[in-house]
Design an enzyme around this catalytic site. Structure first.
Site, PDB file in Angstrom:
ATOM      1  N   SER A   1     -77.622  52.801  73.555  1.00 24.26           N
ATOM      2  CA  SER A   1     -78.061  53.178  72.155  1.00 24.26           C
ATOM      3  C   SER A   1     -77.834  52.124  71.038  1.00 24.26           C
ATOM      4  O   SER A   1     -78.519  51.937  70.159  1.00 24.26           O
ATOM      5  CB  SER A   1     -77.424  54.517  71.688  1.00 24.26           C
ATOM      6  OG  SER A   1     -77.845  55.596  72.593  1.00 24.26           O
TER       7      SER A   1
ATOM      8  N   GLY B   1     -87.538  50.155  83.991  1.00 27.76           N
ATOM      9  CA  GLY B   1     -88.674  51.062  84.797  1.00 27.76           C
ATOM     10  C   GLY B   1     -89.668  49.933  85.244  1.00 27.76           C
ATOM     11  O   GLY B   1     -90.121  49.091  84.415  1.00 27.76           O
TER      12      GLY B   1
ATOM     13  N   ARG C   1     -85.754  87.072  79.537  1.00 30.80           N
ATOM     14  CA  ARG C   1     -85.320  85.775  80.242  1.00 30.80           C
ATOM     15  C   ARG C   1     -86.478  84.779  79.761  1.00 30.80           C
ATOM     16  O   ARG C   1     -86.312  83.713  79.502  1.00 30.80           O
ATOM     17  CB  ARG C   1     -84.824  85.954  81.389  1.00 30.80           C
ATOM     18  CG  ARG C   1     -83.720  86.534  81.654  1.00 30.80           C
ATOM     19  CD  ARG C   1     -83.384  87.041  83.142  1.00 30.80           C
ATOM     20  NE  ARG C   1     -82.986  85.850  83.865  1.00 30.80           N
ATOM     21  CZ  ARG C   1     -82.813  85.782  85.326  1.00 30.80           C
ATOM     22  NH1 ARG C   1     -82.991  86.895  86.146  1.00 30.80           N
ATOM     23  NH2 ARG C   1     -82.466  84.794  85.792  1.00 30.80           N
TER      24      ARG C   1
ATOM     25  N   GLY D   1     -83.936  83.594  95.065  1.00 35.41           N
ATOM     26  CA  GLY D   1     -83.775  82.834  96.089  1.00 35.41           C
ATOM     27  C   GLY D   1     -84.862  81.719  96.442  1.00 35.41           C
ATOM     28  O   GLY D   1     -84.675  80.681  96.628  1.00 35.41           O
TER      29      GLY D   1
ATOM     30  N   GLU E   1     -84.627  56.764  75.562  1.00 33.32           N
ATOM     31  CA  GLU E   1     -84.804  56.598  74.159  1.00 33.32           C
ATOM     32  C   GLU E   1     -83.680  57.331  73.133  1.00 33.32           C
ATOM     33  O   GLU E   1     -84.073  57.719  72.286  1.00 33.32           O
ATOM     34  CB  GLU E   1     -86.249  57.286  73.639  1.00 33.32           C
ATOM     35  CG  GLU E   1     -87.556  56.747  74.648  1.00 33.32           C
ATOM     36  CD  GLU E   1     -87.951  55.802  73.544  1.00 33.32           C
ATOM     37  OE1 GLU E   1     -87.681  55.650  72.500  1.00 33.32           O
ATOM     38  OE2 GLU E   1     -88.811  54.765  74.041  1.00 33.32           O
TER      39      GLU E   1
END
Lengths: 703, 703
Positions: free
Chosen positions: A167, A200, A356, A429, A452
């Site tokens: 940063s 990258g 949820r 699962g 970023e």
């Protein structure tokens, strides 16, 4: 929302009926037409564009894959490279179309990213992103490199981050020292910590790098950070040049098809013209000449920074949409428990499962519109900048876009992260199978919360922006921003004097409550800052650091949530029918209440919920959340149908649109590599018995 | 805390000094001796036992590894198998020691799990867990199989879950039909959905399976779920027998060294004595004779279920400890930004970083003690059961252990999950390296939130237990439980009439507040249940489902948090010095306030924070949280030193105890496979150019 171009392909061709199957039960219960919903959200040209990309991938054997495949990192990288070449050969879009409809740009990232993030990121970084960076300052050399990139003779990457500095770019340590004798810059990595990392495309493929380094003149003066467009590998051999040491970062948590790289320079000489003369240039005899004023410089930087953040927001939302699609479809099929002597219930019928998942379905809609609408603002800013309008107006727009994109990137990244995790757990699962794709989505998405800029650091950009307006308000200046996101601060005193006098159960009262929270946090943060500045002898750095948690950080979060709800509230009015509007309003309200719930202590403490308010606002809000989840439960499958990519792209054995979950799971199980084979090392059990001396099974078992 | 046996190995041998390096700065700032802290937490014999295991692994070439290695799933499985054999050969513990100190059992799981979870889980499942299950009902055949397992001639697994049924075991569909003609049971998988899935060790290695199936007598009567100990593979060849189809589940999100398997039966005949006669038996002519009463049966089941939950709690805490160790050590080294013209600050100096990490460090201590103390209760229960004491007392203890272990498993699983994620993000980009180990910890840990039951379902077990006591209280019965976790409900009326009259800034006031919350939620849940029962004509199933979110679920969470703080509050008194006690109390308080913060709306709404309380309780609590984070910041490195495994076990390039972060990162980068090699497919760039027709770079870049 955007201009539509006429086309011979019909909407039904792009959005065919979903296959009949066990999901029909819920699809029939939906109150609205999923195609109309998607049309409202994306617009015809984006739908057609994405469909074109997706059909191309699905029909091309090179893009064939399955949900259970296991590739090594090197195989992944090879496939990504081959597919990238194929994408470059494929003409998805006539030249000029991007100009007519800029929404096709995020649409292409979304469409390809939903297929595979390594591929989408590699495409953007090596092509558009690199080109944008280089084109900012046109020169003959830059144009030649761009032409080479277009012709696949070169491959670009961007090298900012060093091992010890992310940063805080100001303190990057790579040096570029001008040598007047040869008219060259000499690049050096002064120590291990200055190794360029994480870039990258650098790992194995880039031929050119856009390198950030401290510019030194021969008098040993440092002139700060500059950028250099550097040849790093021979395009004919892909071998690094002498003086450049490049390696691949190796295995990562995700995005393993992308070759992130690290790089060291050892007296690597580059031509003088490699310097991108944005902020300054060097004369032949080694004098530094600064170019533009720092205010314009920082404005240019702000704009460039926003681009990445806007697109990461888009990526996060794509992941959010995919995760809830998988979880909702699975929950509409999976049955477990039920009334005594009755049929087992689909787990979507349970309150807990609705509670949820439904807020994240709502978030997928609200945040997607947030992105769409912020992207429109961003385009307006870019267009205005290119027209060279008023510098002040540009600066104001740039600052607001920067503030919006910073908190949007952080919040959409986090909400998507939580949605993916909740979806994973909600699928039980089977969600733990690689073939569910939820693990891959989570691992790839994880990077969005870091690159970023760390999200917490990004939120500081937003709070800095907001505090500026608070100061102005206190100084009796008019508060008004180009995109209006802070305009309500103009009514600060009135808002702070207000109290809740009803229940919060719709978007409008939620927005009012948010206005109060933002104003209250502005004031509290200012008071806190003042006391911290006194404590630390006006040391702004210290004071600001100690004013983050519960103050400036929460301020930025509340501002974002408020803005997202405000934008969505407007969007609901665009709905072409009552059916669509009703379901959109419910989702907007659900997102609003669910977000606001986290701020309840503030609303109580500040007396916004006070003498004139019903004391049980919390319970009523929560009751409303549950009611909305229940109302949206029957819409859930069609809601995800309207945002889901095709099955081939989603690539999840739990999320197929035909709802034949168990057949797809069994398919994944029985086709995985070596599923039914005896392990090659079986004699390690049958013959090479270990020498077991003593054993505690019985004792342990008795416990 | 536990009996210590004398030994010639000194504590300093087990816990050598940490290597000198950049972490010394923080180590010197700590107010306490990390060795004394570890002694207090773990006790001497556990420390020595773990050190012995860890040294054995570190010195054995078979266990050598590095943080950046990339194994295929098959290679991982092979390594886990080879290492498991080695573990069985190694005598970590004299027979009888486990009886003397049962804490060595979780210590062994922790020690081996910290090295590799697939290995630890495979060891437990194939050995202890299987043996425990089989030994429950002794018979000659069972004893022979156990002897074979001890001698590595057999390998066991447990098959409960089917593709369509997990938590709802009652509705499992695999059938075992008795055939009197041959005196055999015939096992069948009636449909795809009844395929046995997820069984650990089944995939490639188990020779015997403990299979849950519906028992049918020849008259086609179903007698419910029974267990059968079945030979499934030939131990001489590791090939499945005719009539059994077994496959490996394939790639998973994590735990890929463990061979989870799936299995189908096709008229597979097994001997009559394969039936484990726990709940009933079948006569030679095919009559079913039930064996024990259902109340005892369910009690036995409760006890067995608790075992798994207790150990998963232990596993979650191990992950929590490792994650915070990595993040704290990295944060004490990593520098970013700083005062103008000053040195950059370690990120641990920033309020945000402290606030993100210190509550999880505190949780690592509080929850670890919670586990230790619940495990002690569990041992007391097991010992009492084996002594055949009062059946009622046993039932009461079993029920309380079940309630405690269910919520502990859920909450420790979730808190560890969040801690791992926060640690990953707090380590920024480098946290995204595989070599950070945070990805592996997250992916392996993920399973803990699902197996042995979805966490939300587990919380229902706890709330059912609690509501029972509320009913008893209302009926004026005395509320008292064997381990005392619900005793405060006895004072329900008094607690509900109380109000906060000070600030919540210590464990004691936090515990009082929690007592209020639990009692208030009991009452509110009961009211809600009553109204839901009226609404649904006394349908308990429906009513309970609609009383979860914000009621019963929150009740179970609050009960657990309260219990954890109460236990830790007692534990602080055991500290051998003021230094230790002070830092422990700070951590207990931090965890208490940080947990309680989420319940603030309830405290306001209920008027617990009311007319007599300072209105700004929320702000004061939050201020106290930040102060505690700041106070603990200088203790942080020693706090993680006291819970960290050795570097070889932790295996993270960010978490090494020498603090040489950048050297270890560079080591990981430069040693990863093929880091500096040109990709094998480089001619795909240099020669095979794609046929690019048109390109939109310029247009896009202009945006």
């Amino acid at each position: 929302m955007m201009n539509e171009s006429e086309s011979s392909v019909s909407l039904e061709d792009c959005l065919p009926d979903w296959p009949a199957g066990p999901l029909d039960e819920y699809r029939k219960r939906a109150s609205f037409d999923w195609r109309k919903m998607r049309l409202l959200i994306e617009g015809e040209s984006v739908i057609k564009y994405k469909a074109k990309i997706w059909k191309t991938l699905e029909n091309d054997p090179l893009f064939a894959r399955n949900a259970w495949e296991e590739l090594s990192r090197h195989e992944e990288q090879r496939m990504v490279f081959a597919r990238l070449k194929k994408l470059l050969e494929t003409n998805f879009c006539e030249e000029g179309e991007y100009m007519v409809n800029p929404f096709l740009i995020p649409a292409s990232i979304q469409a390809i990213g939903a297929y595979n993030w390594s591929l989408a990121v590699k495409r953007v970084l090596s092509n558009e992103y690199f080109a944008t960076a280089a084109l900012n300052v046109p020169s003959e050399r830059n144009q030649n490199i761009l032409n080479d990139i277009k012709a696949f003779k070169a491959f670009g990457c961007i090298c900012i981050t060093e091992m010890a500095h992310g940063s805080n770019t100001k303190d990057l340590q790579t040096t570029a020292t001008f040598d007047p004798k040869t008219q060259e810059f000499i690049l050096n990595t002064p120590n291990l910590e200055a190794t360029k990392v994480w870039s990258g495309v650098l790992g194995h493929t880039a031929t050119h790098a856009y390198v950030f380094a401290q510019l030194y003149t021969p008098d040993n003066q440092c002139h700060g950070l500059h950028t250099f467009l550097v040849n790093i590998r021979d395009p004919k051999t892909l071998q690094p040049y002498q003086g450049v040491i490049i390696g691949d970062m190796g295995p990562k948590i995700g995005l393993n098809g992308l070759d992130n790289g690290f790089m060291n320079f050892k007296n690597y000489r580059i031509a003088k013209e490699c310097l991108i003369q944005r902020s300054g240039e060097v004369t032949e005899d080694g004098k530094y000449i600064p170019k533009v004023k720092s205010s314009e410089k920082s404005e240019a930087t702000l704009g460039m920074l926003s681009t990445g953040r806007v697109f990461i927001t888009n990526m996060s939302i794509t992941n959010l949409q995919m995760a809830v699609t998988i979880a909702v479809r699975y929950s509409a099929i999976r049955r477990q428990f039920g009334p005594t002597n009755g049929e087992e219930l689909q787990i979507l019928e349970y309150q807990t499962q609705q509670w949820r998942l439904m807020p994240y379905v709502a978030a997928a809609y609200v945040l997607n519109y947030s992105f769409t609408s912020i992207f429109q603002d961003y385009i307006d800013f870019v267009v205005l900048s290119s027209m060279m309008g008023s510098a002040r107006k540009r600066a104001e727009m740039g600052a607001e876009i920067h503030a919006l994109s910073s908190c949007a990137k952080a919040m959409c990244g986090w909400i998507a992260r939580d949605a993916i995790q909740e979806s994973r757990e909600a699928c039980g699962g089977h969600g733990y199978l690689k073939a569910s794709r939820l693990g891959e989505i989570r691992n790839d998405h994880d990077a969005n919360n870091t690159y970023e800029g760390d999200n917490n650091v990004l939120l500081q950009q937003t709070s800095n922006y907001l505090m500026k307006f608070y100061k102005e308000k206190v100084e009796n200046k008019k508060v008004k921003s180009p995109f209006g996101s802070v305009n309500y601060i103009e009514n600060l005193d009135q808002i702070l004097a207000s109290q809740l006098d009803e229940h919060i159960d719709n978007m409008k009262t939620a927005i009012n409550s948010y206005h109060f929270i933002v104003c209250w946090l502005l004031k509290q943060s200012d008071l806190k800052m003042s006391s911290l500045l006194r404590k630390h002898n006006d040391d702004l750095f210290k004071a600001r650091n100690e004013c983050q948690a519960y103050f400036l950080r929460t301020l930025a979060i509340a501002y974002f949530e408020c803005n997202a709800i405000e934008r969505f509230h407007e969007f609901c009015k665009q709905a072409s029918s009552n059916e669509l509007r009703t379901v959109l309003e419910r989702m907007g309200t659900l997102f609003a209440l669910w977000s606001l719930e986290k701020h309840l202590p503030t609303l109580y403490e500040s007396n916004y919920i006070g003498a004139h308010s019903p004391r049980n606002v919390a319970s009523t809000m929560r009751e409303a959340i549950l009611t909305l989840c229940l109302q949206l439960k029957n819409e859930a499958v069609s809601l995800v149908d309207a945002i889901a990519p095709p099955d081939f792209i989603l690539n999840s054995c739990l999320g197929n649109s035909d709802g034949r979950v168990y057949e797809h799971i069994f398919d994944a199980l029985s086709h995985n590599k070596g599923a039914f084979e005896r392990p090659s090392w079986y004699t390690e059990f049958t013959e090479n018995k270990p020498n077991i001396q003593t054993h505690a099974i019985e004792l342990k078992a008795k416990l």
